[in-house]
Write a protein that holds these residues in place. Structure first.
Motif, PDB file in Angstrom:
ATOM      1  N   GLU A   1       0.828  -1.214   0.000  1.00 54.38           N
ATOM      2  CA  GLU A   1       0.000   0.000   0.000  1.00 54.38           C
ATOM      3  C   GLU A   1       0.861   1.264   0.000  1.00 54.38           C
ATOM      4  N   GLY A   2       1.919   1.250   0.788  1.00 47.93           N
ATOM      5  CA  GLY A   2       2.790   2.421   0.825  1.00 47.93           C
ATOM      6  C   GLY A   2       3.494   2.655  -0.497  1.00 47.93           C
ATOM      7  N   ALA A   3       3.946   1.571  -1.129  1.00 49.02           N
ATOM      8  CA  ALA A   3       4.596   1.693  -2.434  1.00 49.02           C
ATOM      9  C   ALA A   3       3.614   2.216  -3.475  1.00 49.02           C
ATOM     10  N   GLU A   4       2.396   1.709  -3.410  1.00 51.53           N
ATOM     11  CA  GLU A   4       1.384   2.108  -4.394  1.00 51.53           C
ATOM     12  C   GLU A   4       0.993   3.577  -4.211  1.00 51.53           C
ATOM     13  N   LYS A   5       0.986   4.039  -2.973  1.00 54.09           N
ATOM     14  CA  LYS A   5       0.666   5.450  -2.735  1.00 54.09           C
ATOM     15  C   LYS A   5       1.704   6.369  -3.393  1.00 54.09           C
TER      16      LYS A   5
ATOM     17  N   GLU B   1       4.686   3.128 -21.198  1.00 60.01           N
ATOM     18  CA  GLU B   1       4.706   1.666 -21.145  1.00 60.01           C
ATOM     19  C   GLU B   1       5.050   1.165 -19.736  1.00 60.01           C
ATOM     20  N   LEU B   2       5.920   1.919 -19.052  1.00 62.79           N
ATOM     21  CA  LEU B   2       6.257   1.549 -17.672  1.00 62.79           C
ATOM     22  C   LEU B   2       5.021   1.673 -16.778  1.00 62.79           C
ATOM     23  N   VAL B   3       4.258   2.728 -16.969  1.00 63.46           N
ATOM     24  CA  VAL B   3       3.045   2.915 -16.162  1.00 63.46           C
ATOM     25  C   VAL B   3       2.055   1.787 -16.408  1.00 63.46           C
ATOM     26  N   THR B   4       1.889   1.399 -17.643  1.00 66.98           N
ATOM     27  CA  THR B   4       0.985   0.282 -17.950  1.00 66.98           C
ATOM     28  C   THR B   4       1.432  -0.988 -17.227  1.00 66.98           C
ATOM     29  N   GLU B   5       2.729  -1.230 -17.242  1.00 73.00           N
ATOM     30  CA  GLU B   5       3.248  -2.430 -16.580  1.00 73.00           C
ATOM     31  C   GLU B   5       3.090  -2.342 -15.064  1.00 73.00           C
ATOM     32  N   LEU B   6       3.355  -1.173 -14.503  1.00 73.85           N
ATOM     33  CA  LEU B   6       3.213  -1.024 -13.050  1.00 73.85           C
ATOM     34  C   LEU B   6       1.753  -1.173 -12.624  1.00 73.85           C
ATOM     35  N   ASP B   7       0.846  -0.595 -13.391  1.00 75.85           N
ATOM     36  CA  ASP B   7      -0.583  -0.769 -13.077  1.00 75.85           C
ATOM     37  C   ASP B   7      -0.940  -2.261 -13.069  1.00 75.85           C
ATOM     38  N   ARG B   8      -0.439  -2.973 -14.048  1.00 79.40           N
ATOM     39  CA  ARG B   8      -0.756  -4.394 -14.169  1.00 79.40           C
ATOM     40  C   ARG B   8      -0.176  -5.192 -13.007  1.00 79.40           C
ATOM     41  N   GLN B   9       1.069  -4.898 -12.644  1.00 81.20           N
ATOM     42  CA  GLN B   9       1.719  -5.675 -11.593  1.00 81.20           C
ATOM     43  C   GLN B   9       1.186  -5.337 -10.198  1.00 81.20           C
ATOM     44  N   PHE B  10       0.863  -4.061  -9.950  1.00 82.76           N
ATOM     45  CA  PHE B  10       0.249  -3.732  -8.652  1.00 82.76           C
ATOM     46  C   PHE B  10      -1.096  -4.450  -8.511  1.00 82.76           C
TER      47      PHE B  10
ATOM     48  N   ALA C   1      -2.056  -7.184  -9.958  1.00 88.43           N
ATOM     49  CA  ALA C   1      -1.826  -8.624  -9.809  1.00 88.43           C
ATOM     50  C   ALA C   1      -1.422  -8.972  -8.384  1.00 88.43           C
ATOM     51  N   LEU C   2      -0.521  -8.164  -7.804  1.00 91.93           N
ATOM     52  CA  LEU C   2      -0.064  -8.462  -6.443  1.00 91.93           C
ATOM     53  C   LEU C   2      -1.174  -8.211  -5.423  1.00 91.93           C
ATOM     54  N   ASP C   3      -1.919  -7.135  -5.622  1.00 94.84           N
ATOM     55  CA  ASP C   3      -3.061  -6.889  -4.726  1.00 94.84           C
ATOM     56  C   ASP C   3      -4.048  -8.059  -4.794  1.00 94.84           C
ATOM     57  N   GLY C   4      -4.312  -8.556  -6.005  1.00 94.00           N
ATOM     58  CA  GLY C   4      -5.226  -9.681  -6.166  1.00 94.00           C
ATOM     59  C   GLY C   4      -4.707 -10.937  -5.497  1.00 94.00           C
ATOM     60  N   LEU C   5      -3.415 -11.133  -5.582  1.00103.03           N
ATOM     61  CA  LEU C   5      -2.799 -12.303  -4.951  1.00103.03           C
ATOM     62  C   LEU C   5      -2.932 -12.234  -3.431  1.00103.03           C
TER      63      LEU C   5
ATOM     64  N   VAL D   1       6.009 -10.390  -6.121  1.00103.56           N
ATOM     65  CA  VAL D   1       6.823  -9.263  -5.641  1.00103.56           C
ATOM     66  C   VAL D   1       7.930  -8.945  -6.635  1.00103.56           C
ATOM     67  N   ASN D   2       8.610  -9.963  -7.111  1.00106.88           N
ATOM     68  CA  ASN D   2       9.702  -9.743  -8.061  1.00106.88           C
ATOM     69  C   ASN D   2       9.206  -9.142  -9.364  1.00106.88           C
ATOM     70  N   ALA D   3       8.024  -9.573  -9.802  1.00105.76           N
ATOM     71  CA  ALA D   3       7.471  -9.051 -11.055  1.00105.76           C
ATOM     72  C   ALA D   3       7.152  -7.564 -10.941  1.00105.76           C
ATOM     73  N   LEU D   4       6.787  -7.117  -9.754  1.00111.03           N
ATOM     74  CA  LEU D   4       6.512  -5.693  -9.545  1.00111.03           C
ATOM     75  C   LEU D   4       7.799  -4.921  -9.269  1.00111.03           C
ATOM     76  N   ALA D   5       8.709  -5.523  -8.534  1.00111.63           N
ATOM     77  CA  ALA D   5       9.913  -4.799  -8.127  1.00111.63           C
ATOM     78  C   ALA D   5      10.768  -4.380  -9.315  1.00111.63           C
ATOM     79  N   GLU D   6      10.819  -5.211 -10.320  1.00114.61           N
ATOM     80  CA  GLU D   6      11.691  -4.902 -11.463  1.00114.61           C
ATOM     81  C   GLU D   6      11.243  -3.607 -12.171  1.00114.61           C
ATOM     82  N   PRO D   7       9.996  -3.483 -12.615  1.00110.83           N
ATOM     83  CA  PRO D   7       9.600  -2.205 -13.228  1.00110.83           C
ATOM     84  C   PRO D   7       9.599  -1.048 -12.227  1.00110.83           C
ATOM     85  N   LEU D   8       9.319  -1.351 -10.946  1.00113.59           N
ATOM     86  CA  LEU D   8       9.298  -0.273  -9.966  1.00113.59           C
ATOM     87  C   LEU D   8      10.685   0.340  -9.781  1.00113.59           C
TER      88      LEU D   8
END
Length: 384
Positions: free
Chosen positions: A302-306, A321-330, A332-336, A367-374
């Protein structure tokens, strides 16, 4: 918490004029640029390609040629953290974008992520007249308000926890423990930037510095966690520690509004929160007695997403394109994470000792899938 600490020092009580945002109009650094500092970390060296560079946006290109996982810091003269990158594995490279005003700094490598690190003195010279994008000023102001709100909201929850400890009510204290940590976990990189607060309130026993005695030097949430869940008792020492926790958290609340915050520190902080998840929560080490790791995990995300959402308008223009990927990965992780709680508005998560290895692997992969684009977000908010 991070696995080990730099030496605790008193942070400045005012916003020192040592760093500032220098604007998003600067072009991003490139190989060979005078704004690129190459850092070569080994098990016994921390070599930098230059010890002077222009103030403004700089880019650290870090290569770990050692055999241990390392982390790299840029520090103010009083050891407050300008920026950091943890969990850099042997044989890997990472890039960190930071903002510095003219002045003296230290670059520190910490092989094994322990101790004060191997240090190099560096200097930022001159200055930049580049004007900051007003949207980034707005993002910093909103994030500053957010971290203050989190600190303000933490105190009453922590006082409830402390009161339960002082009354000797083990079950009530257990119930109040995880909620009391939410605000801290959402904004931990800001608290850690002061250097001296985090080791008092959030250190684990194995994070104590060499020479520290757990009996006298271990304080904070995790010391009490051990008493409640492992020892299953509350004594006079625990009651003293409950009072000390509130004292230290009040110090955090009073100082957090004066923290150095820049757009790149927000972006790097978001990445640091994911590192916290990878190194402490997914492994089950952070909450080894209470097994409330998923509560911390959710708060970190939540803090990272804020921070990301506040920087998103600028990142969208620079790196769509980075924003699209970050939206997708956040998402996905929230859903998980939602798989581990019955009510999406609740922080009642599955006890982490009930989460099997395959599911932990799935969480780690998320986590790793989000951390890389982040890790690219900081550069995305300074490149025009």
């Amino acid at each position: 918490m991070r696995p080990a600490r730099l030496s605790a020092v008193a942070a400045a009580t005012t916003v020192a004029a040592l760093t500032t945002v220098t604007g998003c109009t600067e072009k991003g650094s490139s190989a060979g640029s005078d704004r690129v500092v190459r850092v070569t970390a080994t098990d016994d060296k921390c070599e930098v390609s230059k010890k002077e560079f222009p103030a403004g946006h700089i880019e650290l290109t870090v290569e770990n040629k050692g055999s241990k996982v390392t982390e790299v810091y840029v520090l103010f003269p009083d050891d407050r953290i300008v920026t950091e990158r943890e969990n850099i594995g042997p044989g890997t490279k990472q890039t960190v974008t930071a903002e510095v005003k003219a002045g003296d700094y230290t670059i520190a490598c910490k092989p094994g992520m322990k101790g004060d690190g191997i240090r190099q003195s560096v200097k930022a010279t001159g200055g930049s007249a580049a004007k900051r994008d007003p949207r980034l000023d707005k993002a910093v102001a909103a994030y500053r308000e957010y971290v203050q709100e989190q600190a303000d909201a933490t105190l009453p929850l922590a006082e409830t926890f402390a009161a339960a400890v002082k009354s000797g009510d083990v079950e009530a204290a257990k119930k109040a423990y995880a909620p009391s940590r939410l605000g801290w976990e959402r904004t931990e990189p800001v608290a850690e930037s002061f250097g001296d607060i985090d080791p008092k309130v959030d250190v684990r026993e194995d994070g104590l510095e060499d020479g520290q005695d757990p009996a006298t030097d271990w304080t904070g949430w995790h010391r009490l966690e051990k008493s409640l869940w492992k020892d299953k008792k509350i004594g006079d020492r625990e009651k003293e520690l409950a009072d000390l926790l509130i004292k230290d958290l009040k110090d955090w609340r009073d100082r957090v509004g004066k923290a150095e915050i820049t757009p790149t520190s927000m972006a790097n902080g978001a990445k640091e929160l994911l590192d916290e998840v990878a190194t402490g929560k997914v492994t089950g080490e952070e909450e080894r007695y209470s097994h409330t790791d998923l509560v911390d995990f959710k708060a970190n995300v939540e803090g990272a997403e804020k921070a990301y959402e506040l920087l998103k308008p600028v990142a969208q223009g620079n790196e769509p394109e980075l924003v699209t990927e970050l939206d997708r990965q956040f998402a996905a992780l929230d859903g998980l994470l939602d798989k581990y709680r019955a009510d999406k508005d609740s922080y009642a998560f599955t006890s982490y000792d009930k989460v099997g290895d395959a599911d932990r692997k799935q969480l780690s992969d998320g986590v790793n899938a989000l951390a890389e684009p982040l890790s690219k977000l900081a550069a995305a908010v300074v490149v025009k």
